[in-house]
Design a protein around this motif. Structure first.
Motif, PDB file in Angstrom:
ATOM      1  N   GLU A   7      -2.378  -4.091  -2.497  1.00 22.02           N
ATOM      2  CA  GLU A   7      -1.676  -3.572  -1.317  1.00 22.02           C
ATOM      3  C   GLU A   7      -2.136  -2.150  -1.003  1.00 22.02           C
ATOM      4  N   ASN A  55      -5.568  -2.254   0.532  1.00 21.18           N
ATOM      5  CA  ASN A  55      -5.442  -2.634   1.940  1.00 21.18           C
ATOM      6  C   ASN A  55      -5.058  -1.425   2.802  1.00 21.18           C
ATOM      7  N   GLU A  56      -4.064  -0.663   2.366  1.00 18.81           N
ATOM      8  CA  GLU A  56      -3.616   0.499   3.131  1.00 18.81           C
ATOM      9  C   GLU A  56      -4.727   1.538   3.270  1.00 18.81           C
ATOM     10  N   ALA A 110      -9.592  -5.826   5.614  1.00 16.93           N
ATOM     11  CA  ALA A 110      -8.288  -5.493   5.047  1.00 16.93           C
ATOM     12  C   ALA A 110      -7.347  -6.686   5.061  1.00 16.93           C
ATOM     13  N   SER A 111      -7.490  -7.557   6.052  1.00 12.95           N
ATOM     14  CA  SER A 111      -6.580  -8.703   6.143  1.00 12.95           C
ATOM     15  C   SER A 111      -6.693  -9.612   4.931  1.00 12.95           C
ATOM     16  N   LYS A 146      -4.792  -7.876   2.048  1.00 11.16           N
ATOM     17  CA  LYS A 146      -3.353  -8.020   2.261  1.00 11.16           C
ATOM     18  C   LYS A 146      -2.885  -9.430   1.902  1.00 11.16           C
ATOM     19  N   TRP A 147      -3.598 -10.421   2.379  1.00 11.70           N
ATOM     20  CA  TRP A 147      -3.170 -11.807   2.189  1.00 11.70           C
ATOM     21  C   TRP A 147      -3.209 -12.201   0.716  1.00 11.70           C
ATOM     22  N   ALA A 176      -3.123 -10.156  -1.835  1.00 11.77           N
ATOM     23  CA  ALA A 176      -2.097  -9.407  -2.567  1.00 11.77           C
ATOM     24  C   ALA A 176      -0.803 -10.200  -2.585  1.00 11.77           C
ATOM     25  N   GLN A 177      -0.500 -10.827  -1.461  1.00 12.90           N
ATOM     26  CA  GLN A 177       0.716 -11.640  -1.387  1.00 12.90           C
ATOM     27  C   GLN A 177       0.587 -12.931  -2.183  1.00 12.90           C
TER      28      GLN A 177
END
Length: 481
Positions: A71, A74-75, A107-108, A111-112, A114-115
């Motif tokens: 995360e 990503n940030e 980055a997407s 993010k994905w 990470a989830q």
């Protein structure tokens, strides 16, 4: 940050010099962007040892902790969009608006995944025996060797690294020689996000064959992932077989775009332009062959030529530029060869067809194209679109599938029944119906090809599964008393 990156690679204990460097140049005007560390087999072996050590800790790290680091990565990617986008454009000539869009795309995936890292929960397997219980747990494959291309210098890294890291693997990345600084920038941000040393390493090299050898010889490297040409992919596939490594290969394409007579021709023309000319035609899924139903060949070609002629060719660092240079002299030579071959055999350049100063080639539309021309059998990887007529739906599918490749295909029709038939009839891993950029749905969708376009998938659960081993556990609960 750009000035901090030259002359170093990121491996083993962190930022390292190797005693050798190679130059990265801007394809727009040939200026030097920077010097980067030139790694060889010795550095590769050090990276493997560091990855093996890091893997033992990383695979046991709580998935929620892994997710938190992803995360933050990503940030940081989003926070550095402007500088990273500019660096990408300097290295490989992508228009700056596309480069900045690629940072968001990159980055997407982070993010994905990470989830997804916290959803690796395993499964129960029912047993026909009352005294047995079955479980399936998912465990990381191990150390991963990733070979990434120049045309998407950050997107192709995060599409591999994010699922690998989420799964608990350690990954070693060899970026393309044309765009290693973007990869090193990602490594700097991974470090800043708190990524443990050895979990992600980036080693540029000017001799990829010698550098890669230790990874294929070492059976402890359990996975190879590669994006690039089919020819190189075949070689890596064979080398990986010696130690039975897991392999993901995203290889070449020769994408058709079918325009049927019921299409909205103006929209179809604009969509072909979007698919064909982004990144100067240097994407594996961009349109390579435009098939148009004979009854609308004239008006479509006119609309397509007008839209192509309106494209702005120029400096990739200018926001108004839509088409930049091709990446290097070798790429330009192939584009020129394909166009000259077509013209010599009777094709006509409706728009473009010429080299501009430097590594620029005019956005080009060719008519009168025949099956024996090189542009119909080879992937051009440049801003050139041949237009070919067809009579019937059946002929369109036959022509579209008449290739050893099967990565991406497109079609424009307002007939719902035809849309289903064509989508099912195209022998491709990705199909866009009235959609010139189906991969914009990433990162949750699978990306990959059929036939000679590759093995495996990236994106979504399918991409995460490539970095996991399924372990079956059967347990007896019978009372032994």
């Amino acid at each position: 940050m750009i000035k901090e990156l030259p002359n170093q690679a990121y491996f083993a204990d962190g930022w390292q010099t190797t005693g050798k460097t190679f130059t990265v140049t801007h394809p727009g005007d040939g200026r030097v962007v920077g010097e980067v560390a030139d790694c060889g087999p010795a550095e590769a072996r050090r990276a493997i040892e560091a990855a093996l050590e890091a893997f033992e800790t990383w695979k046991r790290t709580n998935p929620y902790a892994r997710a938190e680091i992803l995360e933050r990565w990503n940030e940081l990617l989003l926070a550095h969009e402007a500088e990273l986008g500019r660096l990408m454009s300097l290295e490989m000539g992508k228009p700056i608006t596309e480069s900045r869009g690629e940072v968001k795309y990159s980055a997407s995936f982070v993010k994905w995944y990470a989830q997804e890292a916290v959803r690796l929960h395993g499964e129960r397997v029912l047993s026909r025996f009352d005294h047995k219980r079955g479980l399936v747990s998912y465990e990381p494959v191990g150390v991963v060797y990733a070979v990434t291309p120049w045309n998407f210098p950050t997107g192709m890294i995060t599409r591999k690294a994010a699922p690998a890291l989420a799964a608990g693997c350690a990954i070693i990345i060899k970026p393309a020689e044309q765009s290693p600084m973007s990869a090193l920038y990602l490594a700097r941000l991974w470090e800043e996000a708190g990524g443990p040393k050895g979990t992600l390493q980036v080693l540029p090299t000017s001799d990829p064959v010698a550098f890669s050898q230790p990874f294929f010889e070492d059976e402890r490297v359990r996975k190879v992932t590669f994006t690039g040409s089919t020819e190189v992919g075949r070689v890596l596939y064979a080398q990986a077989a010696k130690t039975l490594k897991r392999v993901s290969l995203e290889l070449g394409g020769h994408a058709p775009f079918l325009v049927f007579e019921d299409a909205d021709l103006d929209k179809a023309a604009r969509d072909v332009v979007l698919s064909k000319f982004r990144n100067a035609g240097q994407t594996c899924i961009c349109t390579n062959r435009v098939f148009v139903q004979q009854s609308v060949l004239g008006p479509f070609t006119e609309a397509f030529a007008a839209a192509t002629a309106a494209l702005r060719l120029g400096d990739p660092l200018l926001p108004e530029t839509q088409v930049g240079p091709v990446v290097d002299a070798q790429g330009l030579a192939k584009v020129k060869e394909h166009v000259e071959d077509a013209l010599a055999k009777g094709a006509k350049a409706v728009v473009g067809g010429k080299v501009r100063e430097g590594l620029y080639f005019e956005p080009t539309v060719l008519s009168g194209v025949r099956p024996d021309m090189k542009i119909m059998t080879e992937e051009t990887f440049g801003p050139v679109a041949p237009v070919i007529p067809f009579e019937s739906e059946e002929e369109a599918l036959r022509l579209a599938n008449d290739t050893p490749y099967g990565l991406a295909a497109y079609a424009w029709t307002n007939n719902l029944a035809r849309a289903w038939r064509v989508a099912e009839g195209l022998q491709y891993g990705i199909v866009g119906i009235n959609d010139p950029i189906p991969t914009a749905m990433a990162p949750q969708a699978p990306f990959g090809g059929m036939k000679n376009s590759g093995v495996g998938r990236e994106g979504g659960w399918w991409g995460l599964e490539e970095y996991l081993e399924a372990k079956f556990i059967s347990m007896s609960i019978a009372d032994g008393r």
